[in-house]
Write a protein that holds these residues in place. Sequence first.
Motif, PDB file in Angstrom:
ATOM      1  N   LYS A  28       0.765  -1.134   0.029  1.00 30.99           N
ATOM      2  CA  LYS A  28      -0.079  -0.018  -0.093  1.00 30.99           C
ATOM      3  C   LYS A  28       0.886   1.149   0.011  1.00 30.99           C
ATOM      4  O   LYS A  28       1.830   1.256   0.492  1.00 30.99           O
ATOM      5  CB  LYS A  28      -1.193   0.200   1.173  1.00 30.99           C
ATOM      6  N   ASP A  29       0.359   2.205  -0.456  1.00 35.12           N
ATOM      7  CA  ASP A  29       0.973   3.556  -0.555  1.00 35.12           C
ATOM      8  C   ASP A  29       0.752   4.085   0.926  1.00 35.12           C
ATOM      9  O   ASP A  29      -0.297   4.449   1.427  1.00 35.12           O
ATOM     10  CB  ASP A  29       0.061   4.562  -1.483  1.00 35.12           C
ATOM     11  N   LEU A  30       1.975   4.459   1.512  1.00 34.41           N
ATOM     12  CA  LEU A  30       1.730   4.807   2.899  1.00 34.41           C
ATOM     13  C   LEU A  30       1.022   6.137   3.212  1.00 34.41           C
ATOM     14  O   LEU A  30       0.679   6.400   4.339  1.00 34.41           O
ATOM     15  CB  LEU A  30       3.244   4.534   3.734  1.00 34.41           C
ATOM     16  N   ASP A  31       1.218   7.113   2.267  1.00 34.57           N
ATOM     17  CA  ASP A  31       0.665   8.530   2.226  1.00 34.57           C
ATOM     18  C   ASP A  31      -0.868   8.510   2.439  1.00 34.57           C
ATOM     19  O   ASP A  31      -1.654   9.375   2.617  1.00 34.57           O
ATOM     20  CB  ASP A  31       1.299   9.255   1.141  1.00 34.57           C
ATOM     21  N   LYS A  32      -1.410   7.252   1.843  1.00 34.33           N
ATOM     22  CA  LYS A  32      -2.914   6.875   1.634  1.00 34.33           C
ATOM     23  C   LYS A  32      -3.518   6.110   2.719  1.00 34.33           C
ATOM     24  O   LYS A  32      -4.745   5.934   2.760  1.00 34.33           O
ATOM     25  CB  LYS A  32      -3.103   6.488   0.488  1.00 34.33           C
ATOM     26  N   GLU A  63      -8.411  -4.874   3.191  1.00 32.71           N
ATOM     27  CA  GLU A  63      -9.531  -4.608   2.053  1.00 32.71           C
ATOM     28  C   GLU A  63     -10.148  -3.185   2.359  1.00 32.71           C
ATOM     29  O   GLU A  63     -10.920  -2.716   1.746  1.00 32.71           O
ATOM     30  CB  GLU A  63     -10.433  -5.685   2.049  1.00 32.71           C
ATOM     31  N   VAL A  64     -10.010  -2.724   3.663  1.00 31.24           N
ATOM     32  CA  VAL A  64     -10.204  -1.388   3.557  1.00 31.24           C
ATOM     33  C   VAL A  64      -9.163  -0.491   3.308  1.00 31.24           C
ATOM     34  O   VAL A  64      -8.154  -0.375   3.655  1.00 31.24           O
ATOM     35  CB  VAL A  64     -10.522  -0.922   5.260  1.00 31.24           C
ATOM     36  N   GLU A  65      -9.432   0.586   2.490  1.00 30.53           N
ATOM     37  CA  GLU A  65      -8.636   1.123   1.650  1.00 30.53           C
ATOM     38  C   GLU A  65      -7.527   1.985   2.381  1.00 30.53           C
ATOM     39  O   GLU A  65      -6.328   1.978   2.147  1.00 30.53           O
ATOM     40  CB  GLU A  65      -9.329   2.288   0.876  1.00 30.53           C
ATOM     41  N   ASP A  66      -7.868   2.429   3.670  1.00 29.12           N
ATOM     42  CA  ASP A  66      -7.097   3.574   4.327  1.00 29.12           C
ATOM     43  C   ASP A  66      -6.571   2.906   5.648  1.00 29.12           C
ATOM     44  O   ASP A  66      -5.778   3.485   6.598  1.00 29.12           O
ATOM     45  CB  ASP A  66      -7.362   4.857   4.625  1.00 29.12           C
ATOM     46  N   PHE A  67      -6.701   1.449   5.720  1.00 28.65           N
ATOM     47  CA  PHE A  67      -6.078   0.568   6.752  1.00 28.65           C
ATOM     48  C   PHE A  67      -4.816  -0.120   6.192  1.00 28.65           C
ATOM     49  O   PHE A  67      -4.948  -0.562   5.060  1.00 28.65           O
ATOM     50  CB  PHE A  67      -7.214  -0.328   7.367  1.00 28.65           C
ATOM     51  N   TYR A  68      -3.915  -0.336   6.923  1.00 30.16           N
ATOM     52  CA  TYR A  68      -2.866  -1.264   6.491  1.00 30.16           C
ATOM     53  C   TYR A  68      -2.433  -2.161   7.528  1.00 30.16           C
ATOM     54  O   TYR A  68      -1.994  -1.556   8.513  1.00 30.16           O
ATOM     55  CB  TYR A  68      -1.515  -0.305   6.041  1.00 30.16           C
ATOM     56  N   CYS A  69      -2.658  -3.564   7.512  1.00 31.56           N
ATOM     57  CA  CYS A  69      -2.336  -4.452   8.383  1.00 31.56           C
ATOM     58  C   CYS A  69      -1.185  -5.052   8.009  1.00 31.56           C
ATOM     59  O   CYS A  69      -1.083  -5.725   6.827  1.00 31.56           O
ATOM     60  CB  CYS A  69      -3.447  -5.400   8.533  1.00 31.56           C
ATOM     61  N   GLU A  70       0.207  -5.041   8.685  1.00 30.07           N
ATOM     62  CA  GLU A  70       1.246  -5.853   8.341  1.00 30.07           C
ATOM     63  C   GLU A  70       1.591  -6.701   9.307  1.00 30.07           C
ATOM     64  O   GLU A  70       0.835  -6.875  10.514  1.00 30.07           O
ATOM     65  CB  GLU A  70       2.282  -4.604   8.420  1.00 30.07           C
ATOM     66  N   ARG A  71       2.483  -7.654   8.972  1.00 29.91           N
ATOM     67  CA  ARG A  71       2.758  -8.866   9.976  1.00 29.91           C
ATOM     68  C   ARG A  71       3.954  -8.758  10.868  1.00 29.91           C
ATOM     69  O   ARG A  71       4.778  -8.338  10.119  1.00 29.91           O
ATOM     70  CB  ARG A  71       2.676 -10.309   9.086  1.00 29.91           C
TER      71      ARG A  71
END
Length: 611
Positions: A28-32, A63-71
Amino acid sequence: MYKKIEKLLYKVEKPGRYIGNEFNMFRKDLDKVNVRFGFCFPDVYEVGMSHLGMHVLYNIKNEVEDFYCERVFAPWVDMENEMRKEKIELFTLETFTPIKELDMLGFTLQYELSYTNILNMLSLGNIPMLSSDRDETYPIVIAGGICAYNPEPLAEFMDIFVMGEGEEVNIELMNLYKEMKKKNYNKDEFLIEAAKIEGIYVPKLYEVKYKEDGTIEDFFPLISDIPKKINKRIVKNFDKGYYPKQMLVPNVEVVHDRAVIEVFRGCTRGCRFCQAGMVYRPVREKSIETIKEYSRKVVESTGYGEISLASLSTLDYSEIEQLINDLIDENEKDRVGVSLPSLRLDSFSTEVMKKIQKIRKTGLTFAPEAGTQRLRDVINKGISEENIVETLEKIFPLGWSRVKFYFMIGLPTETYEDLDGIMDISNLATYTYSKMPSELKKQRVSVTTSASCFVPKPFTPFQWMAQDTIEEFEKKQKYLRKKINNKKVKFIYHDADTSFLEAVFARGDRKLSKVILKAWEKGAKFDGWNEHFDLNIWMEAFNELSINPEFYAHRERSYDEILPWDFVDVGVSKSYLIREDKNSKVEKKTVDCREGCTNCGVNQDFLGGVC
């Protein structure tokens, strides 16, 4: 950051654990991105990547555009040593970001012996372990999973616990965080609002008072507008609920390396020792069409050659034969096999297994749990000697020659005659095989008999009972080692020391947070791994803090004692658990819920009607 990590990879075992970039990984683009979440599995990559819950929550959040789940996984000791030497903080696999820079960290609690790994991971991330020491600059630290049903031993470390199924409540929590972050609310204001979401428990907002004997006198909220009782969350419409259409394909061989499709949640059997069977009620199934659709998409997106149908008792799926037929017909041409996890001996279907073995013959694992009919009635296992004989007589002519049996020792009312029953069932398997016509015996029969040490768990009818002592377990193990002398039977058993510690924390209270911290300071980590577990470290920690672990493991509780987890409502009523415990004492069986409601209570609060 990655360049620093890359230099370490040549010095450690299995560098594939630390490089990410797997097939189906989200980028994902971290700015978004507005909320960055670290899904933390407190064990090594191979174990964590086999966990279905991780794949579900990883996908639903991303799948939520402005969430980023990392492991984030626990680095093995060789990697940890190198990271500490080079002052590299624990990082995510997606972007190699230090976990301290994320908004939220969520630990999944799958077994009690992973608790010190949680502290170790926070330490590697340069994050204070106690929630009271973390200010606004640190991530919100969350925990969920089956061990969270008794969250109290970890209460000092966590900001938030999630109770129950996480698909919906995790998104609600992250949405709340996003909105309050925009408005610059502080951490305490966020935690108070979070505590109003159903299924969320914020331990710092509740107080526990103890009696002089160490038992609980009272448990209550410190502010007025949060619930006194925390309801677990469930996905009511499971068939239409979220399921990932892809899975991450691991870089290295993992424990369960295959496509996994969950066919239903909950269990109707009512085994009295089984925590999952109680807390995951009510039963909710996916339709055949839904399962076929997901299995098609997961296989297409991963290239896996095996589909595993997961649940607590897969052969209890109401249309299992039709489901297997459809999946085999659909996947046979591509040589994609279908496998089932541990099976019940009474629900074995010859027709189903004939179908499955057409593509690939997997090992068969059965769980009689107890050696005699009397003890199986005590635990309400609901299988008979005839079921066992019939099943063995069916499977061997189909070409299977390797069988595994799971048993437990230390069950309530157990005698040495019950232990003899374990030997008898093992021998019965080899005897049944020997009776077959010689033309059907293509291989040597092999039976593996495994005996784990029983651990009483919260929200089961046995939650009040005392566990066997380590000495009692070891005496029983020695007895079985001597009795099981059939060369075609391999007997393995679990370590009694680790089962003792598991029992302490499974039914522990808040006082144990200090013990976990002290044990970690003394070097405890990877306690679920035999080569790292050291009971002496733990006993030193207990002694230095003047806390008696036997109070938690070996003490029988009365029905009117306030238990540390009593403030959690899983839907199954306490009166039902007491009734089931009393039934066990007179060896009285309770019928499967599918044969008639047993009034456990879950259909009153969680479904508002019949299951």
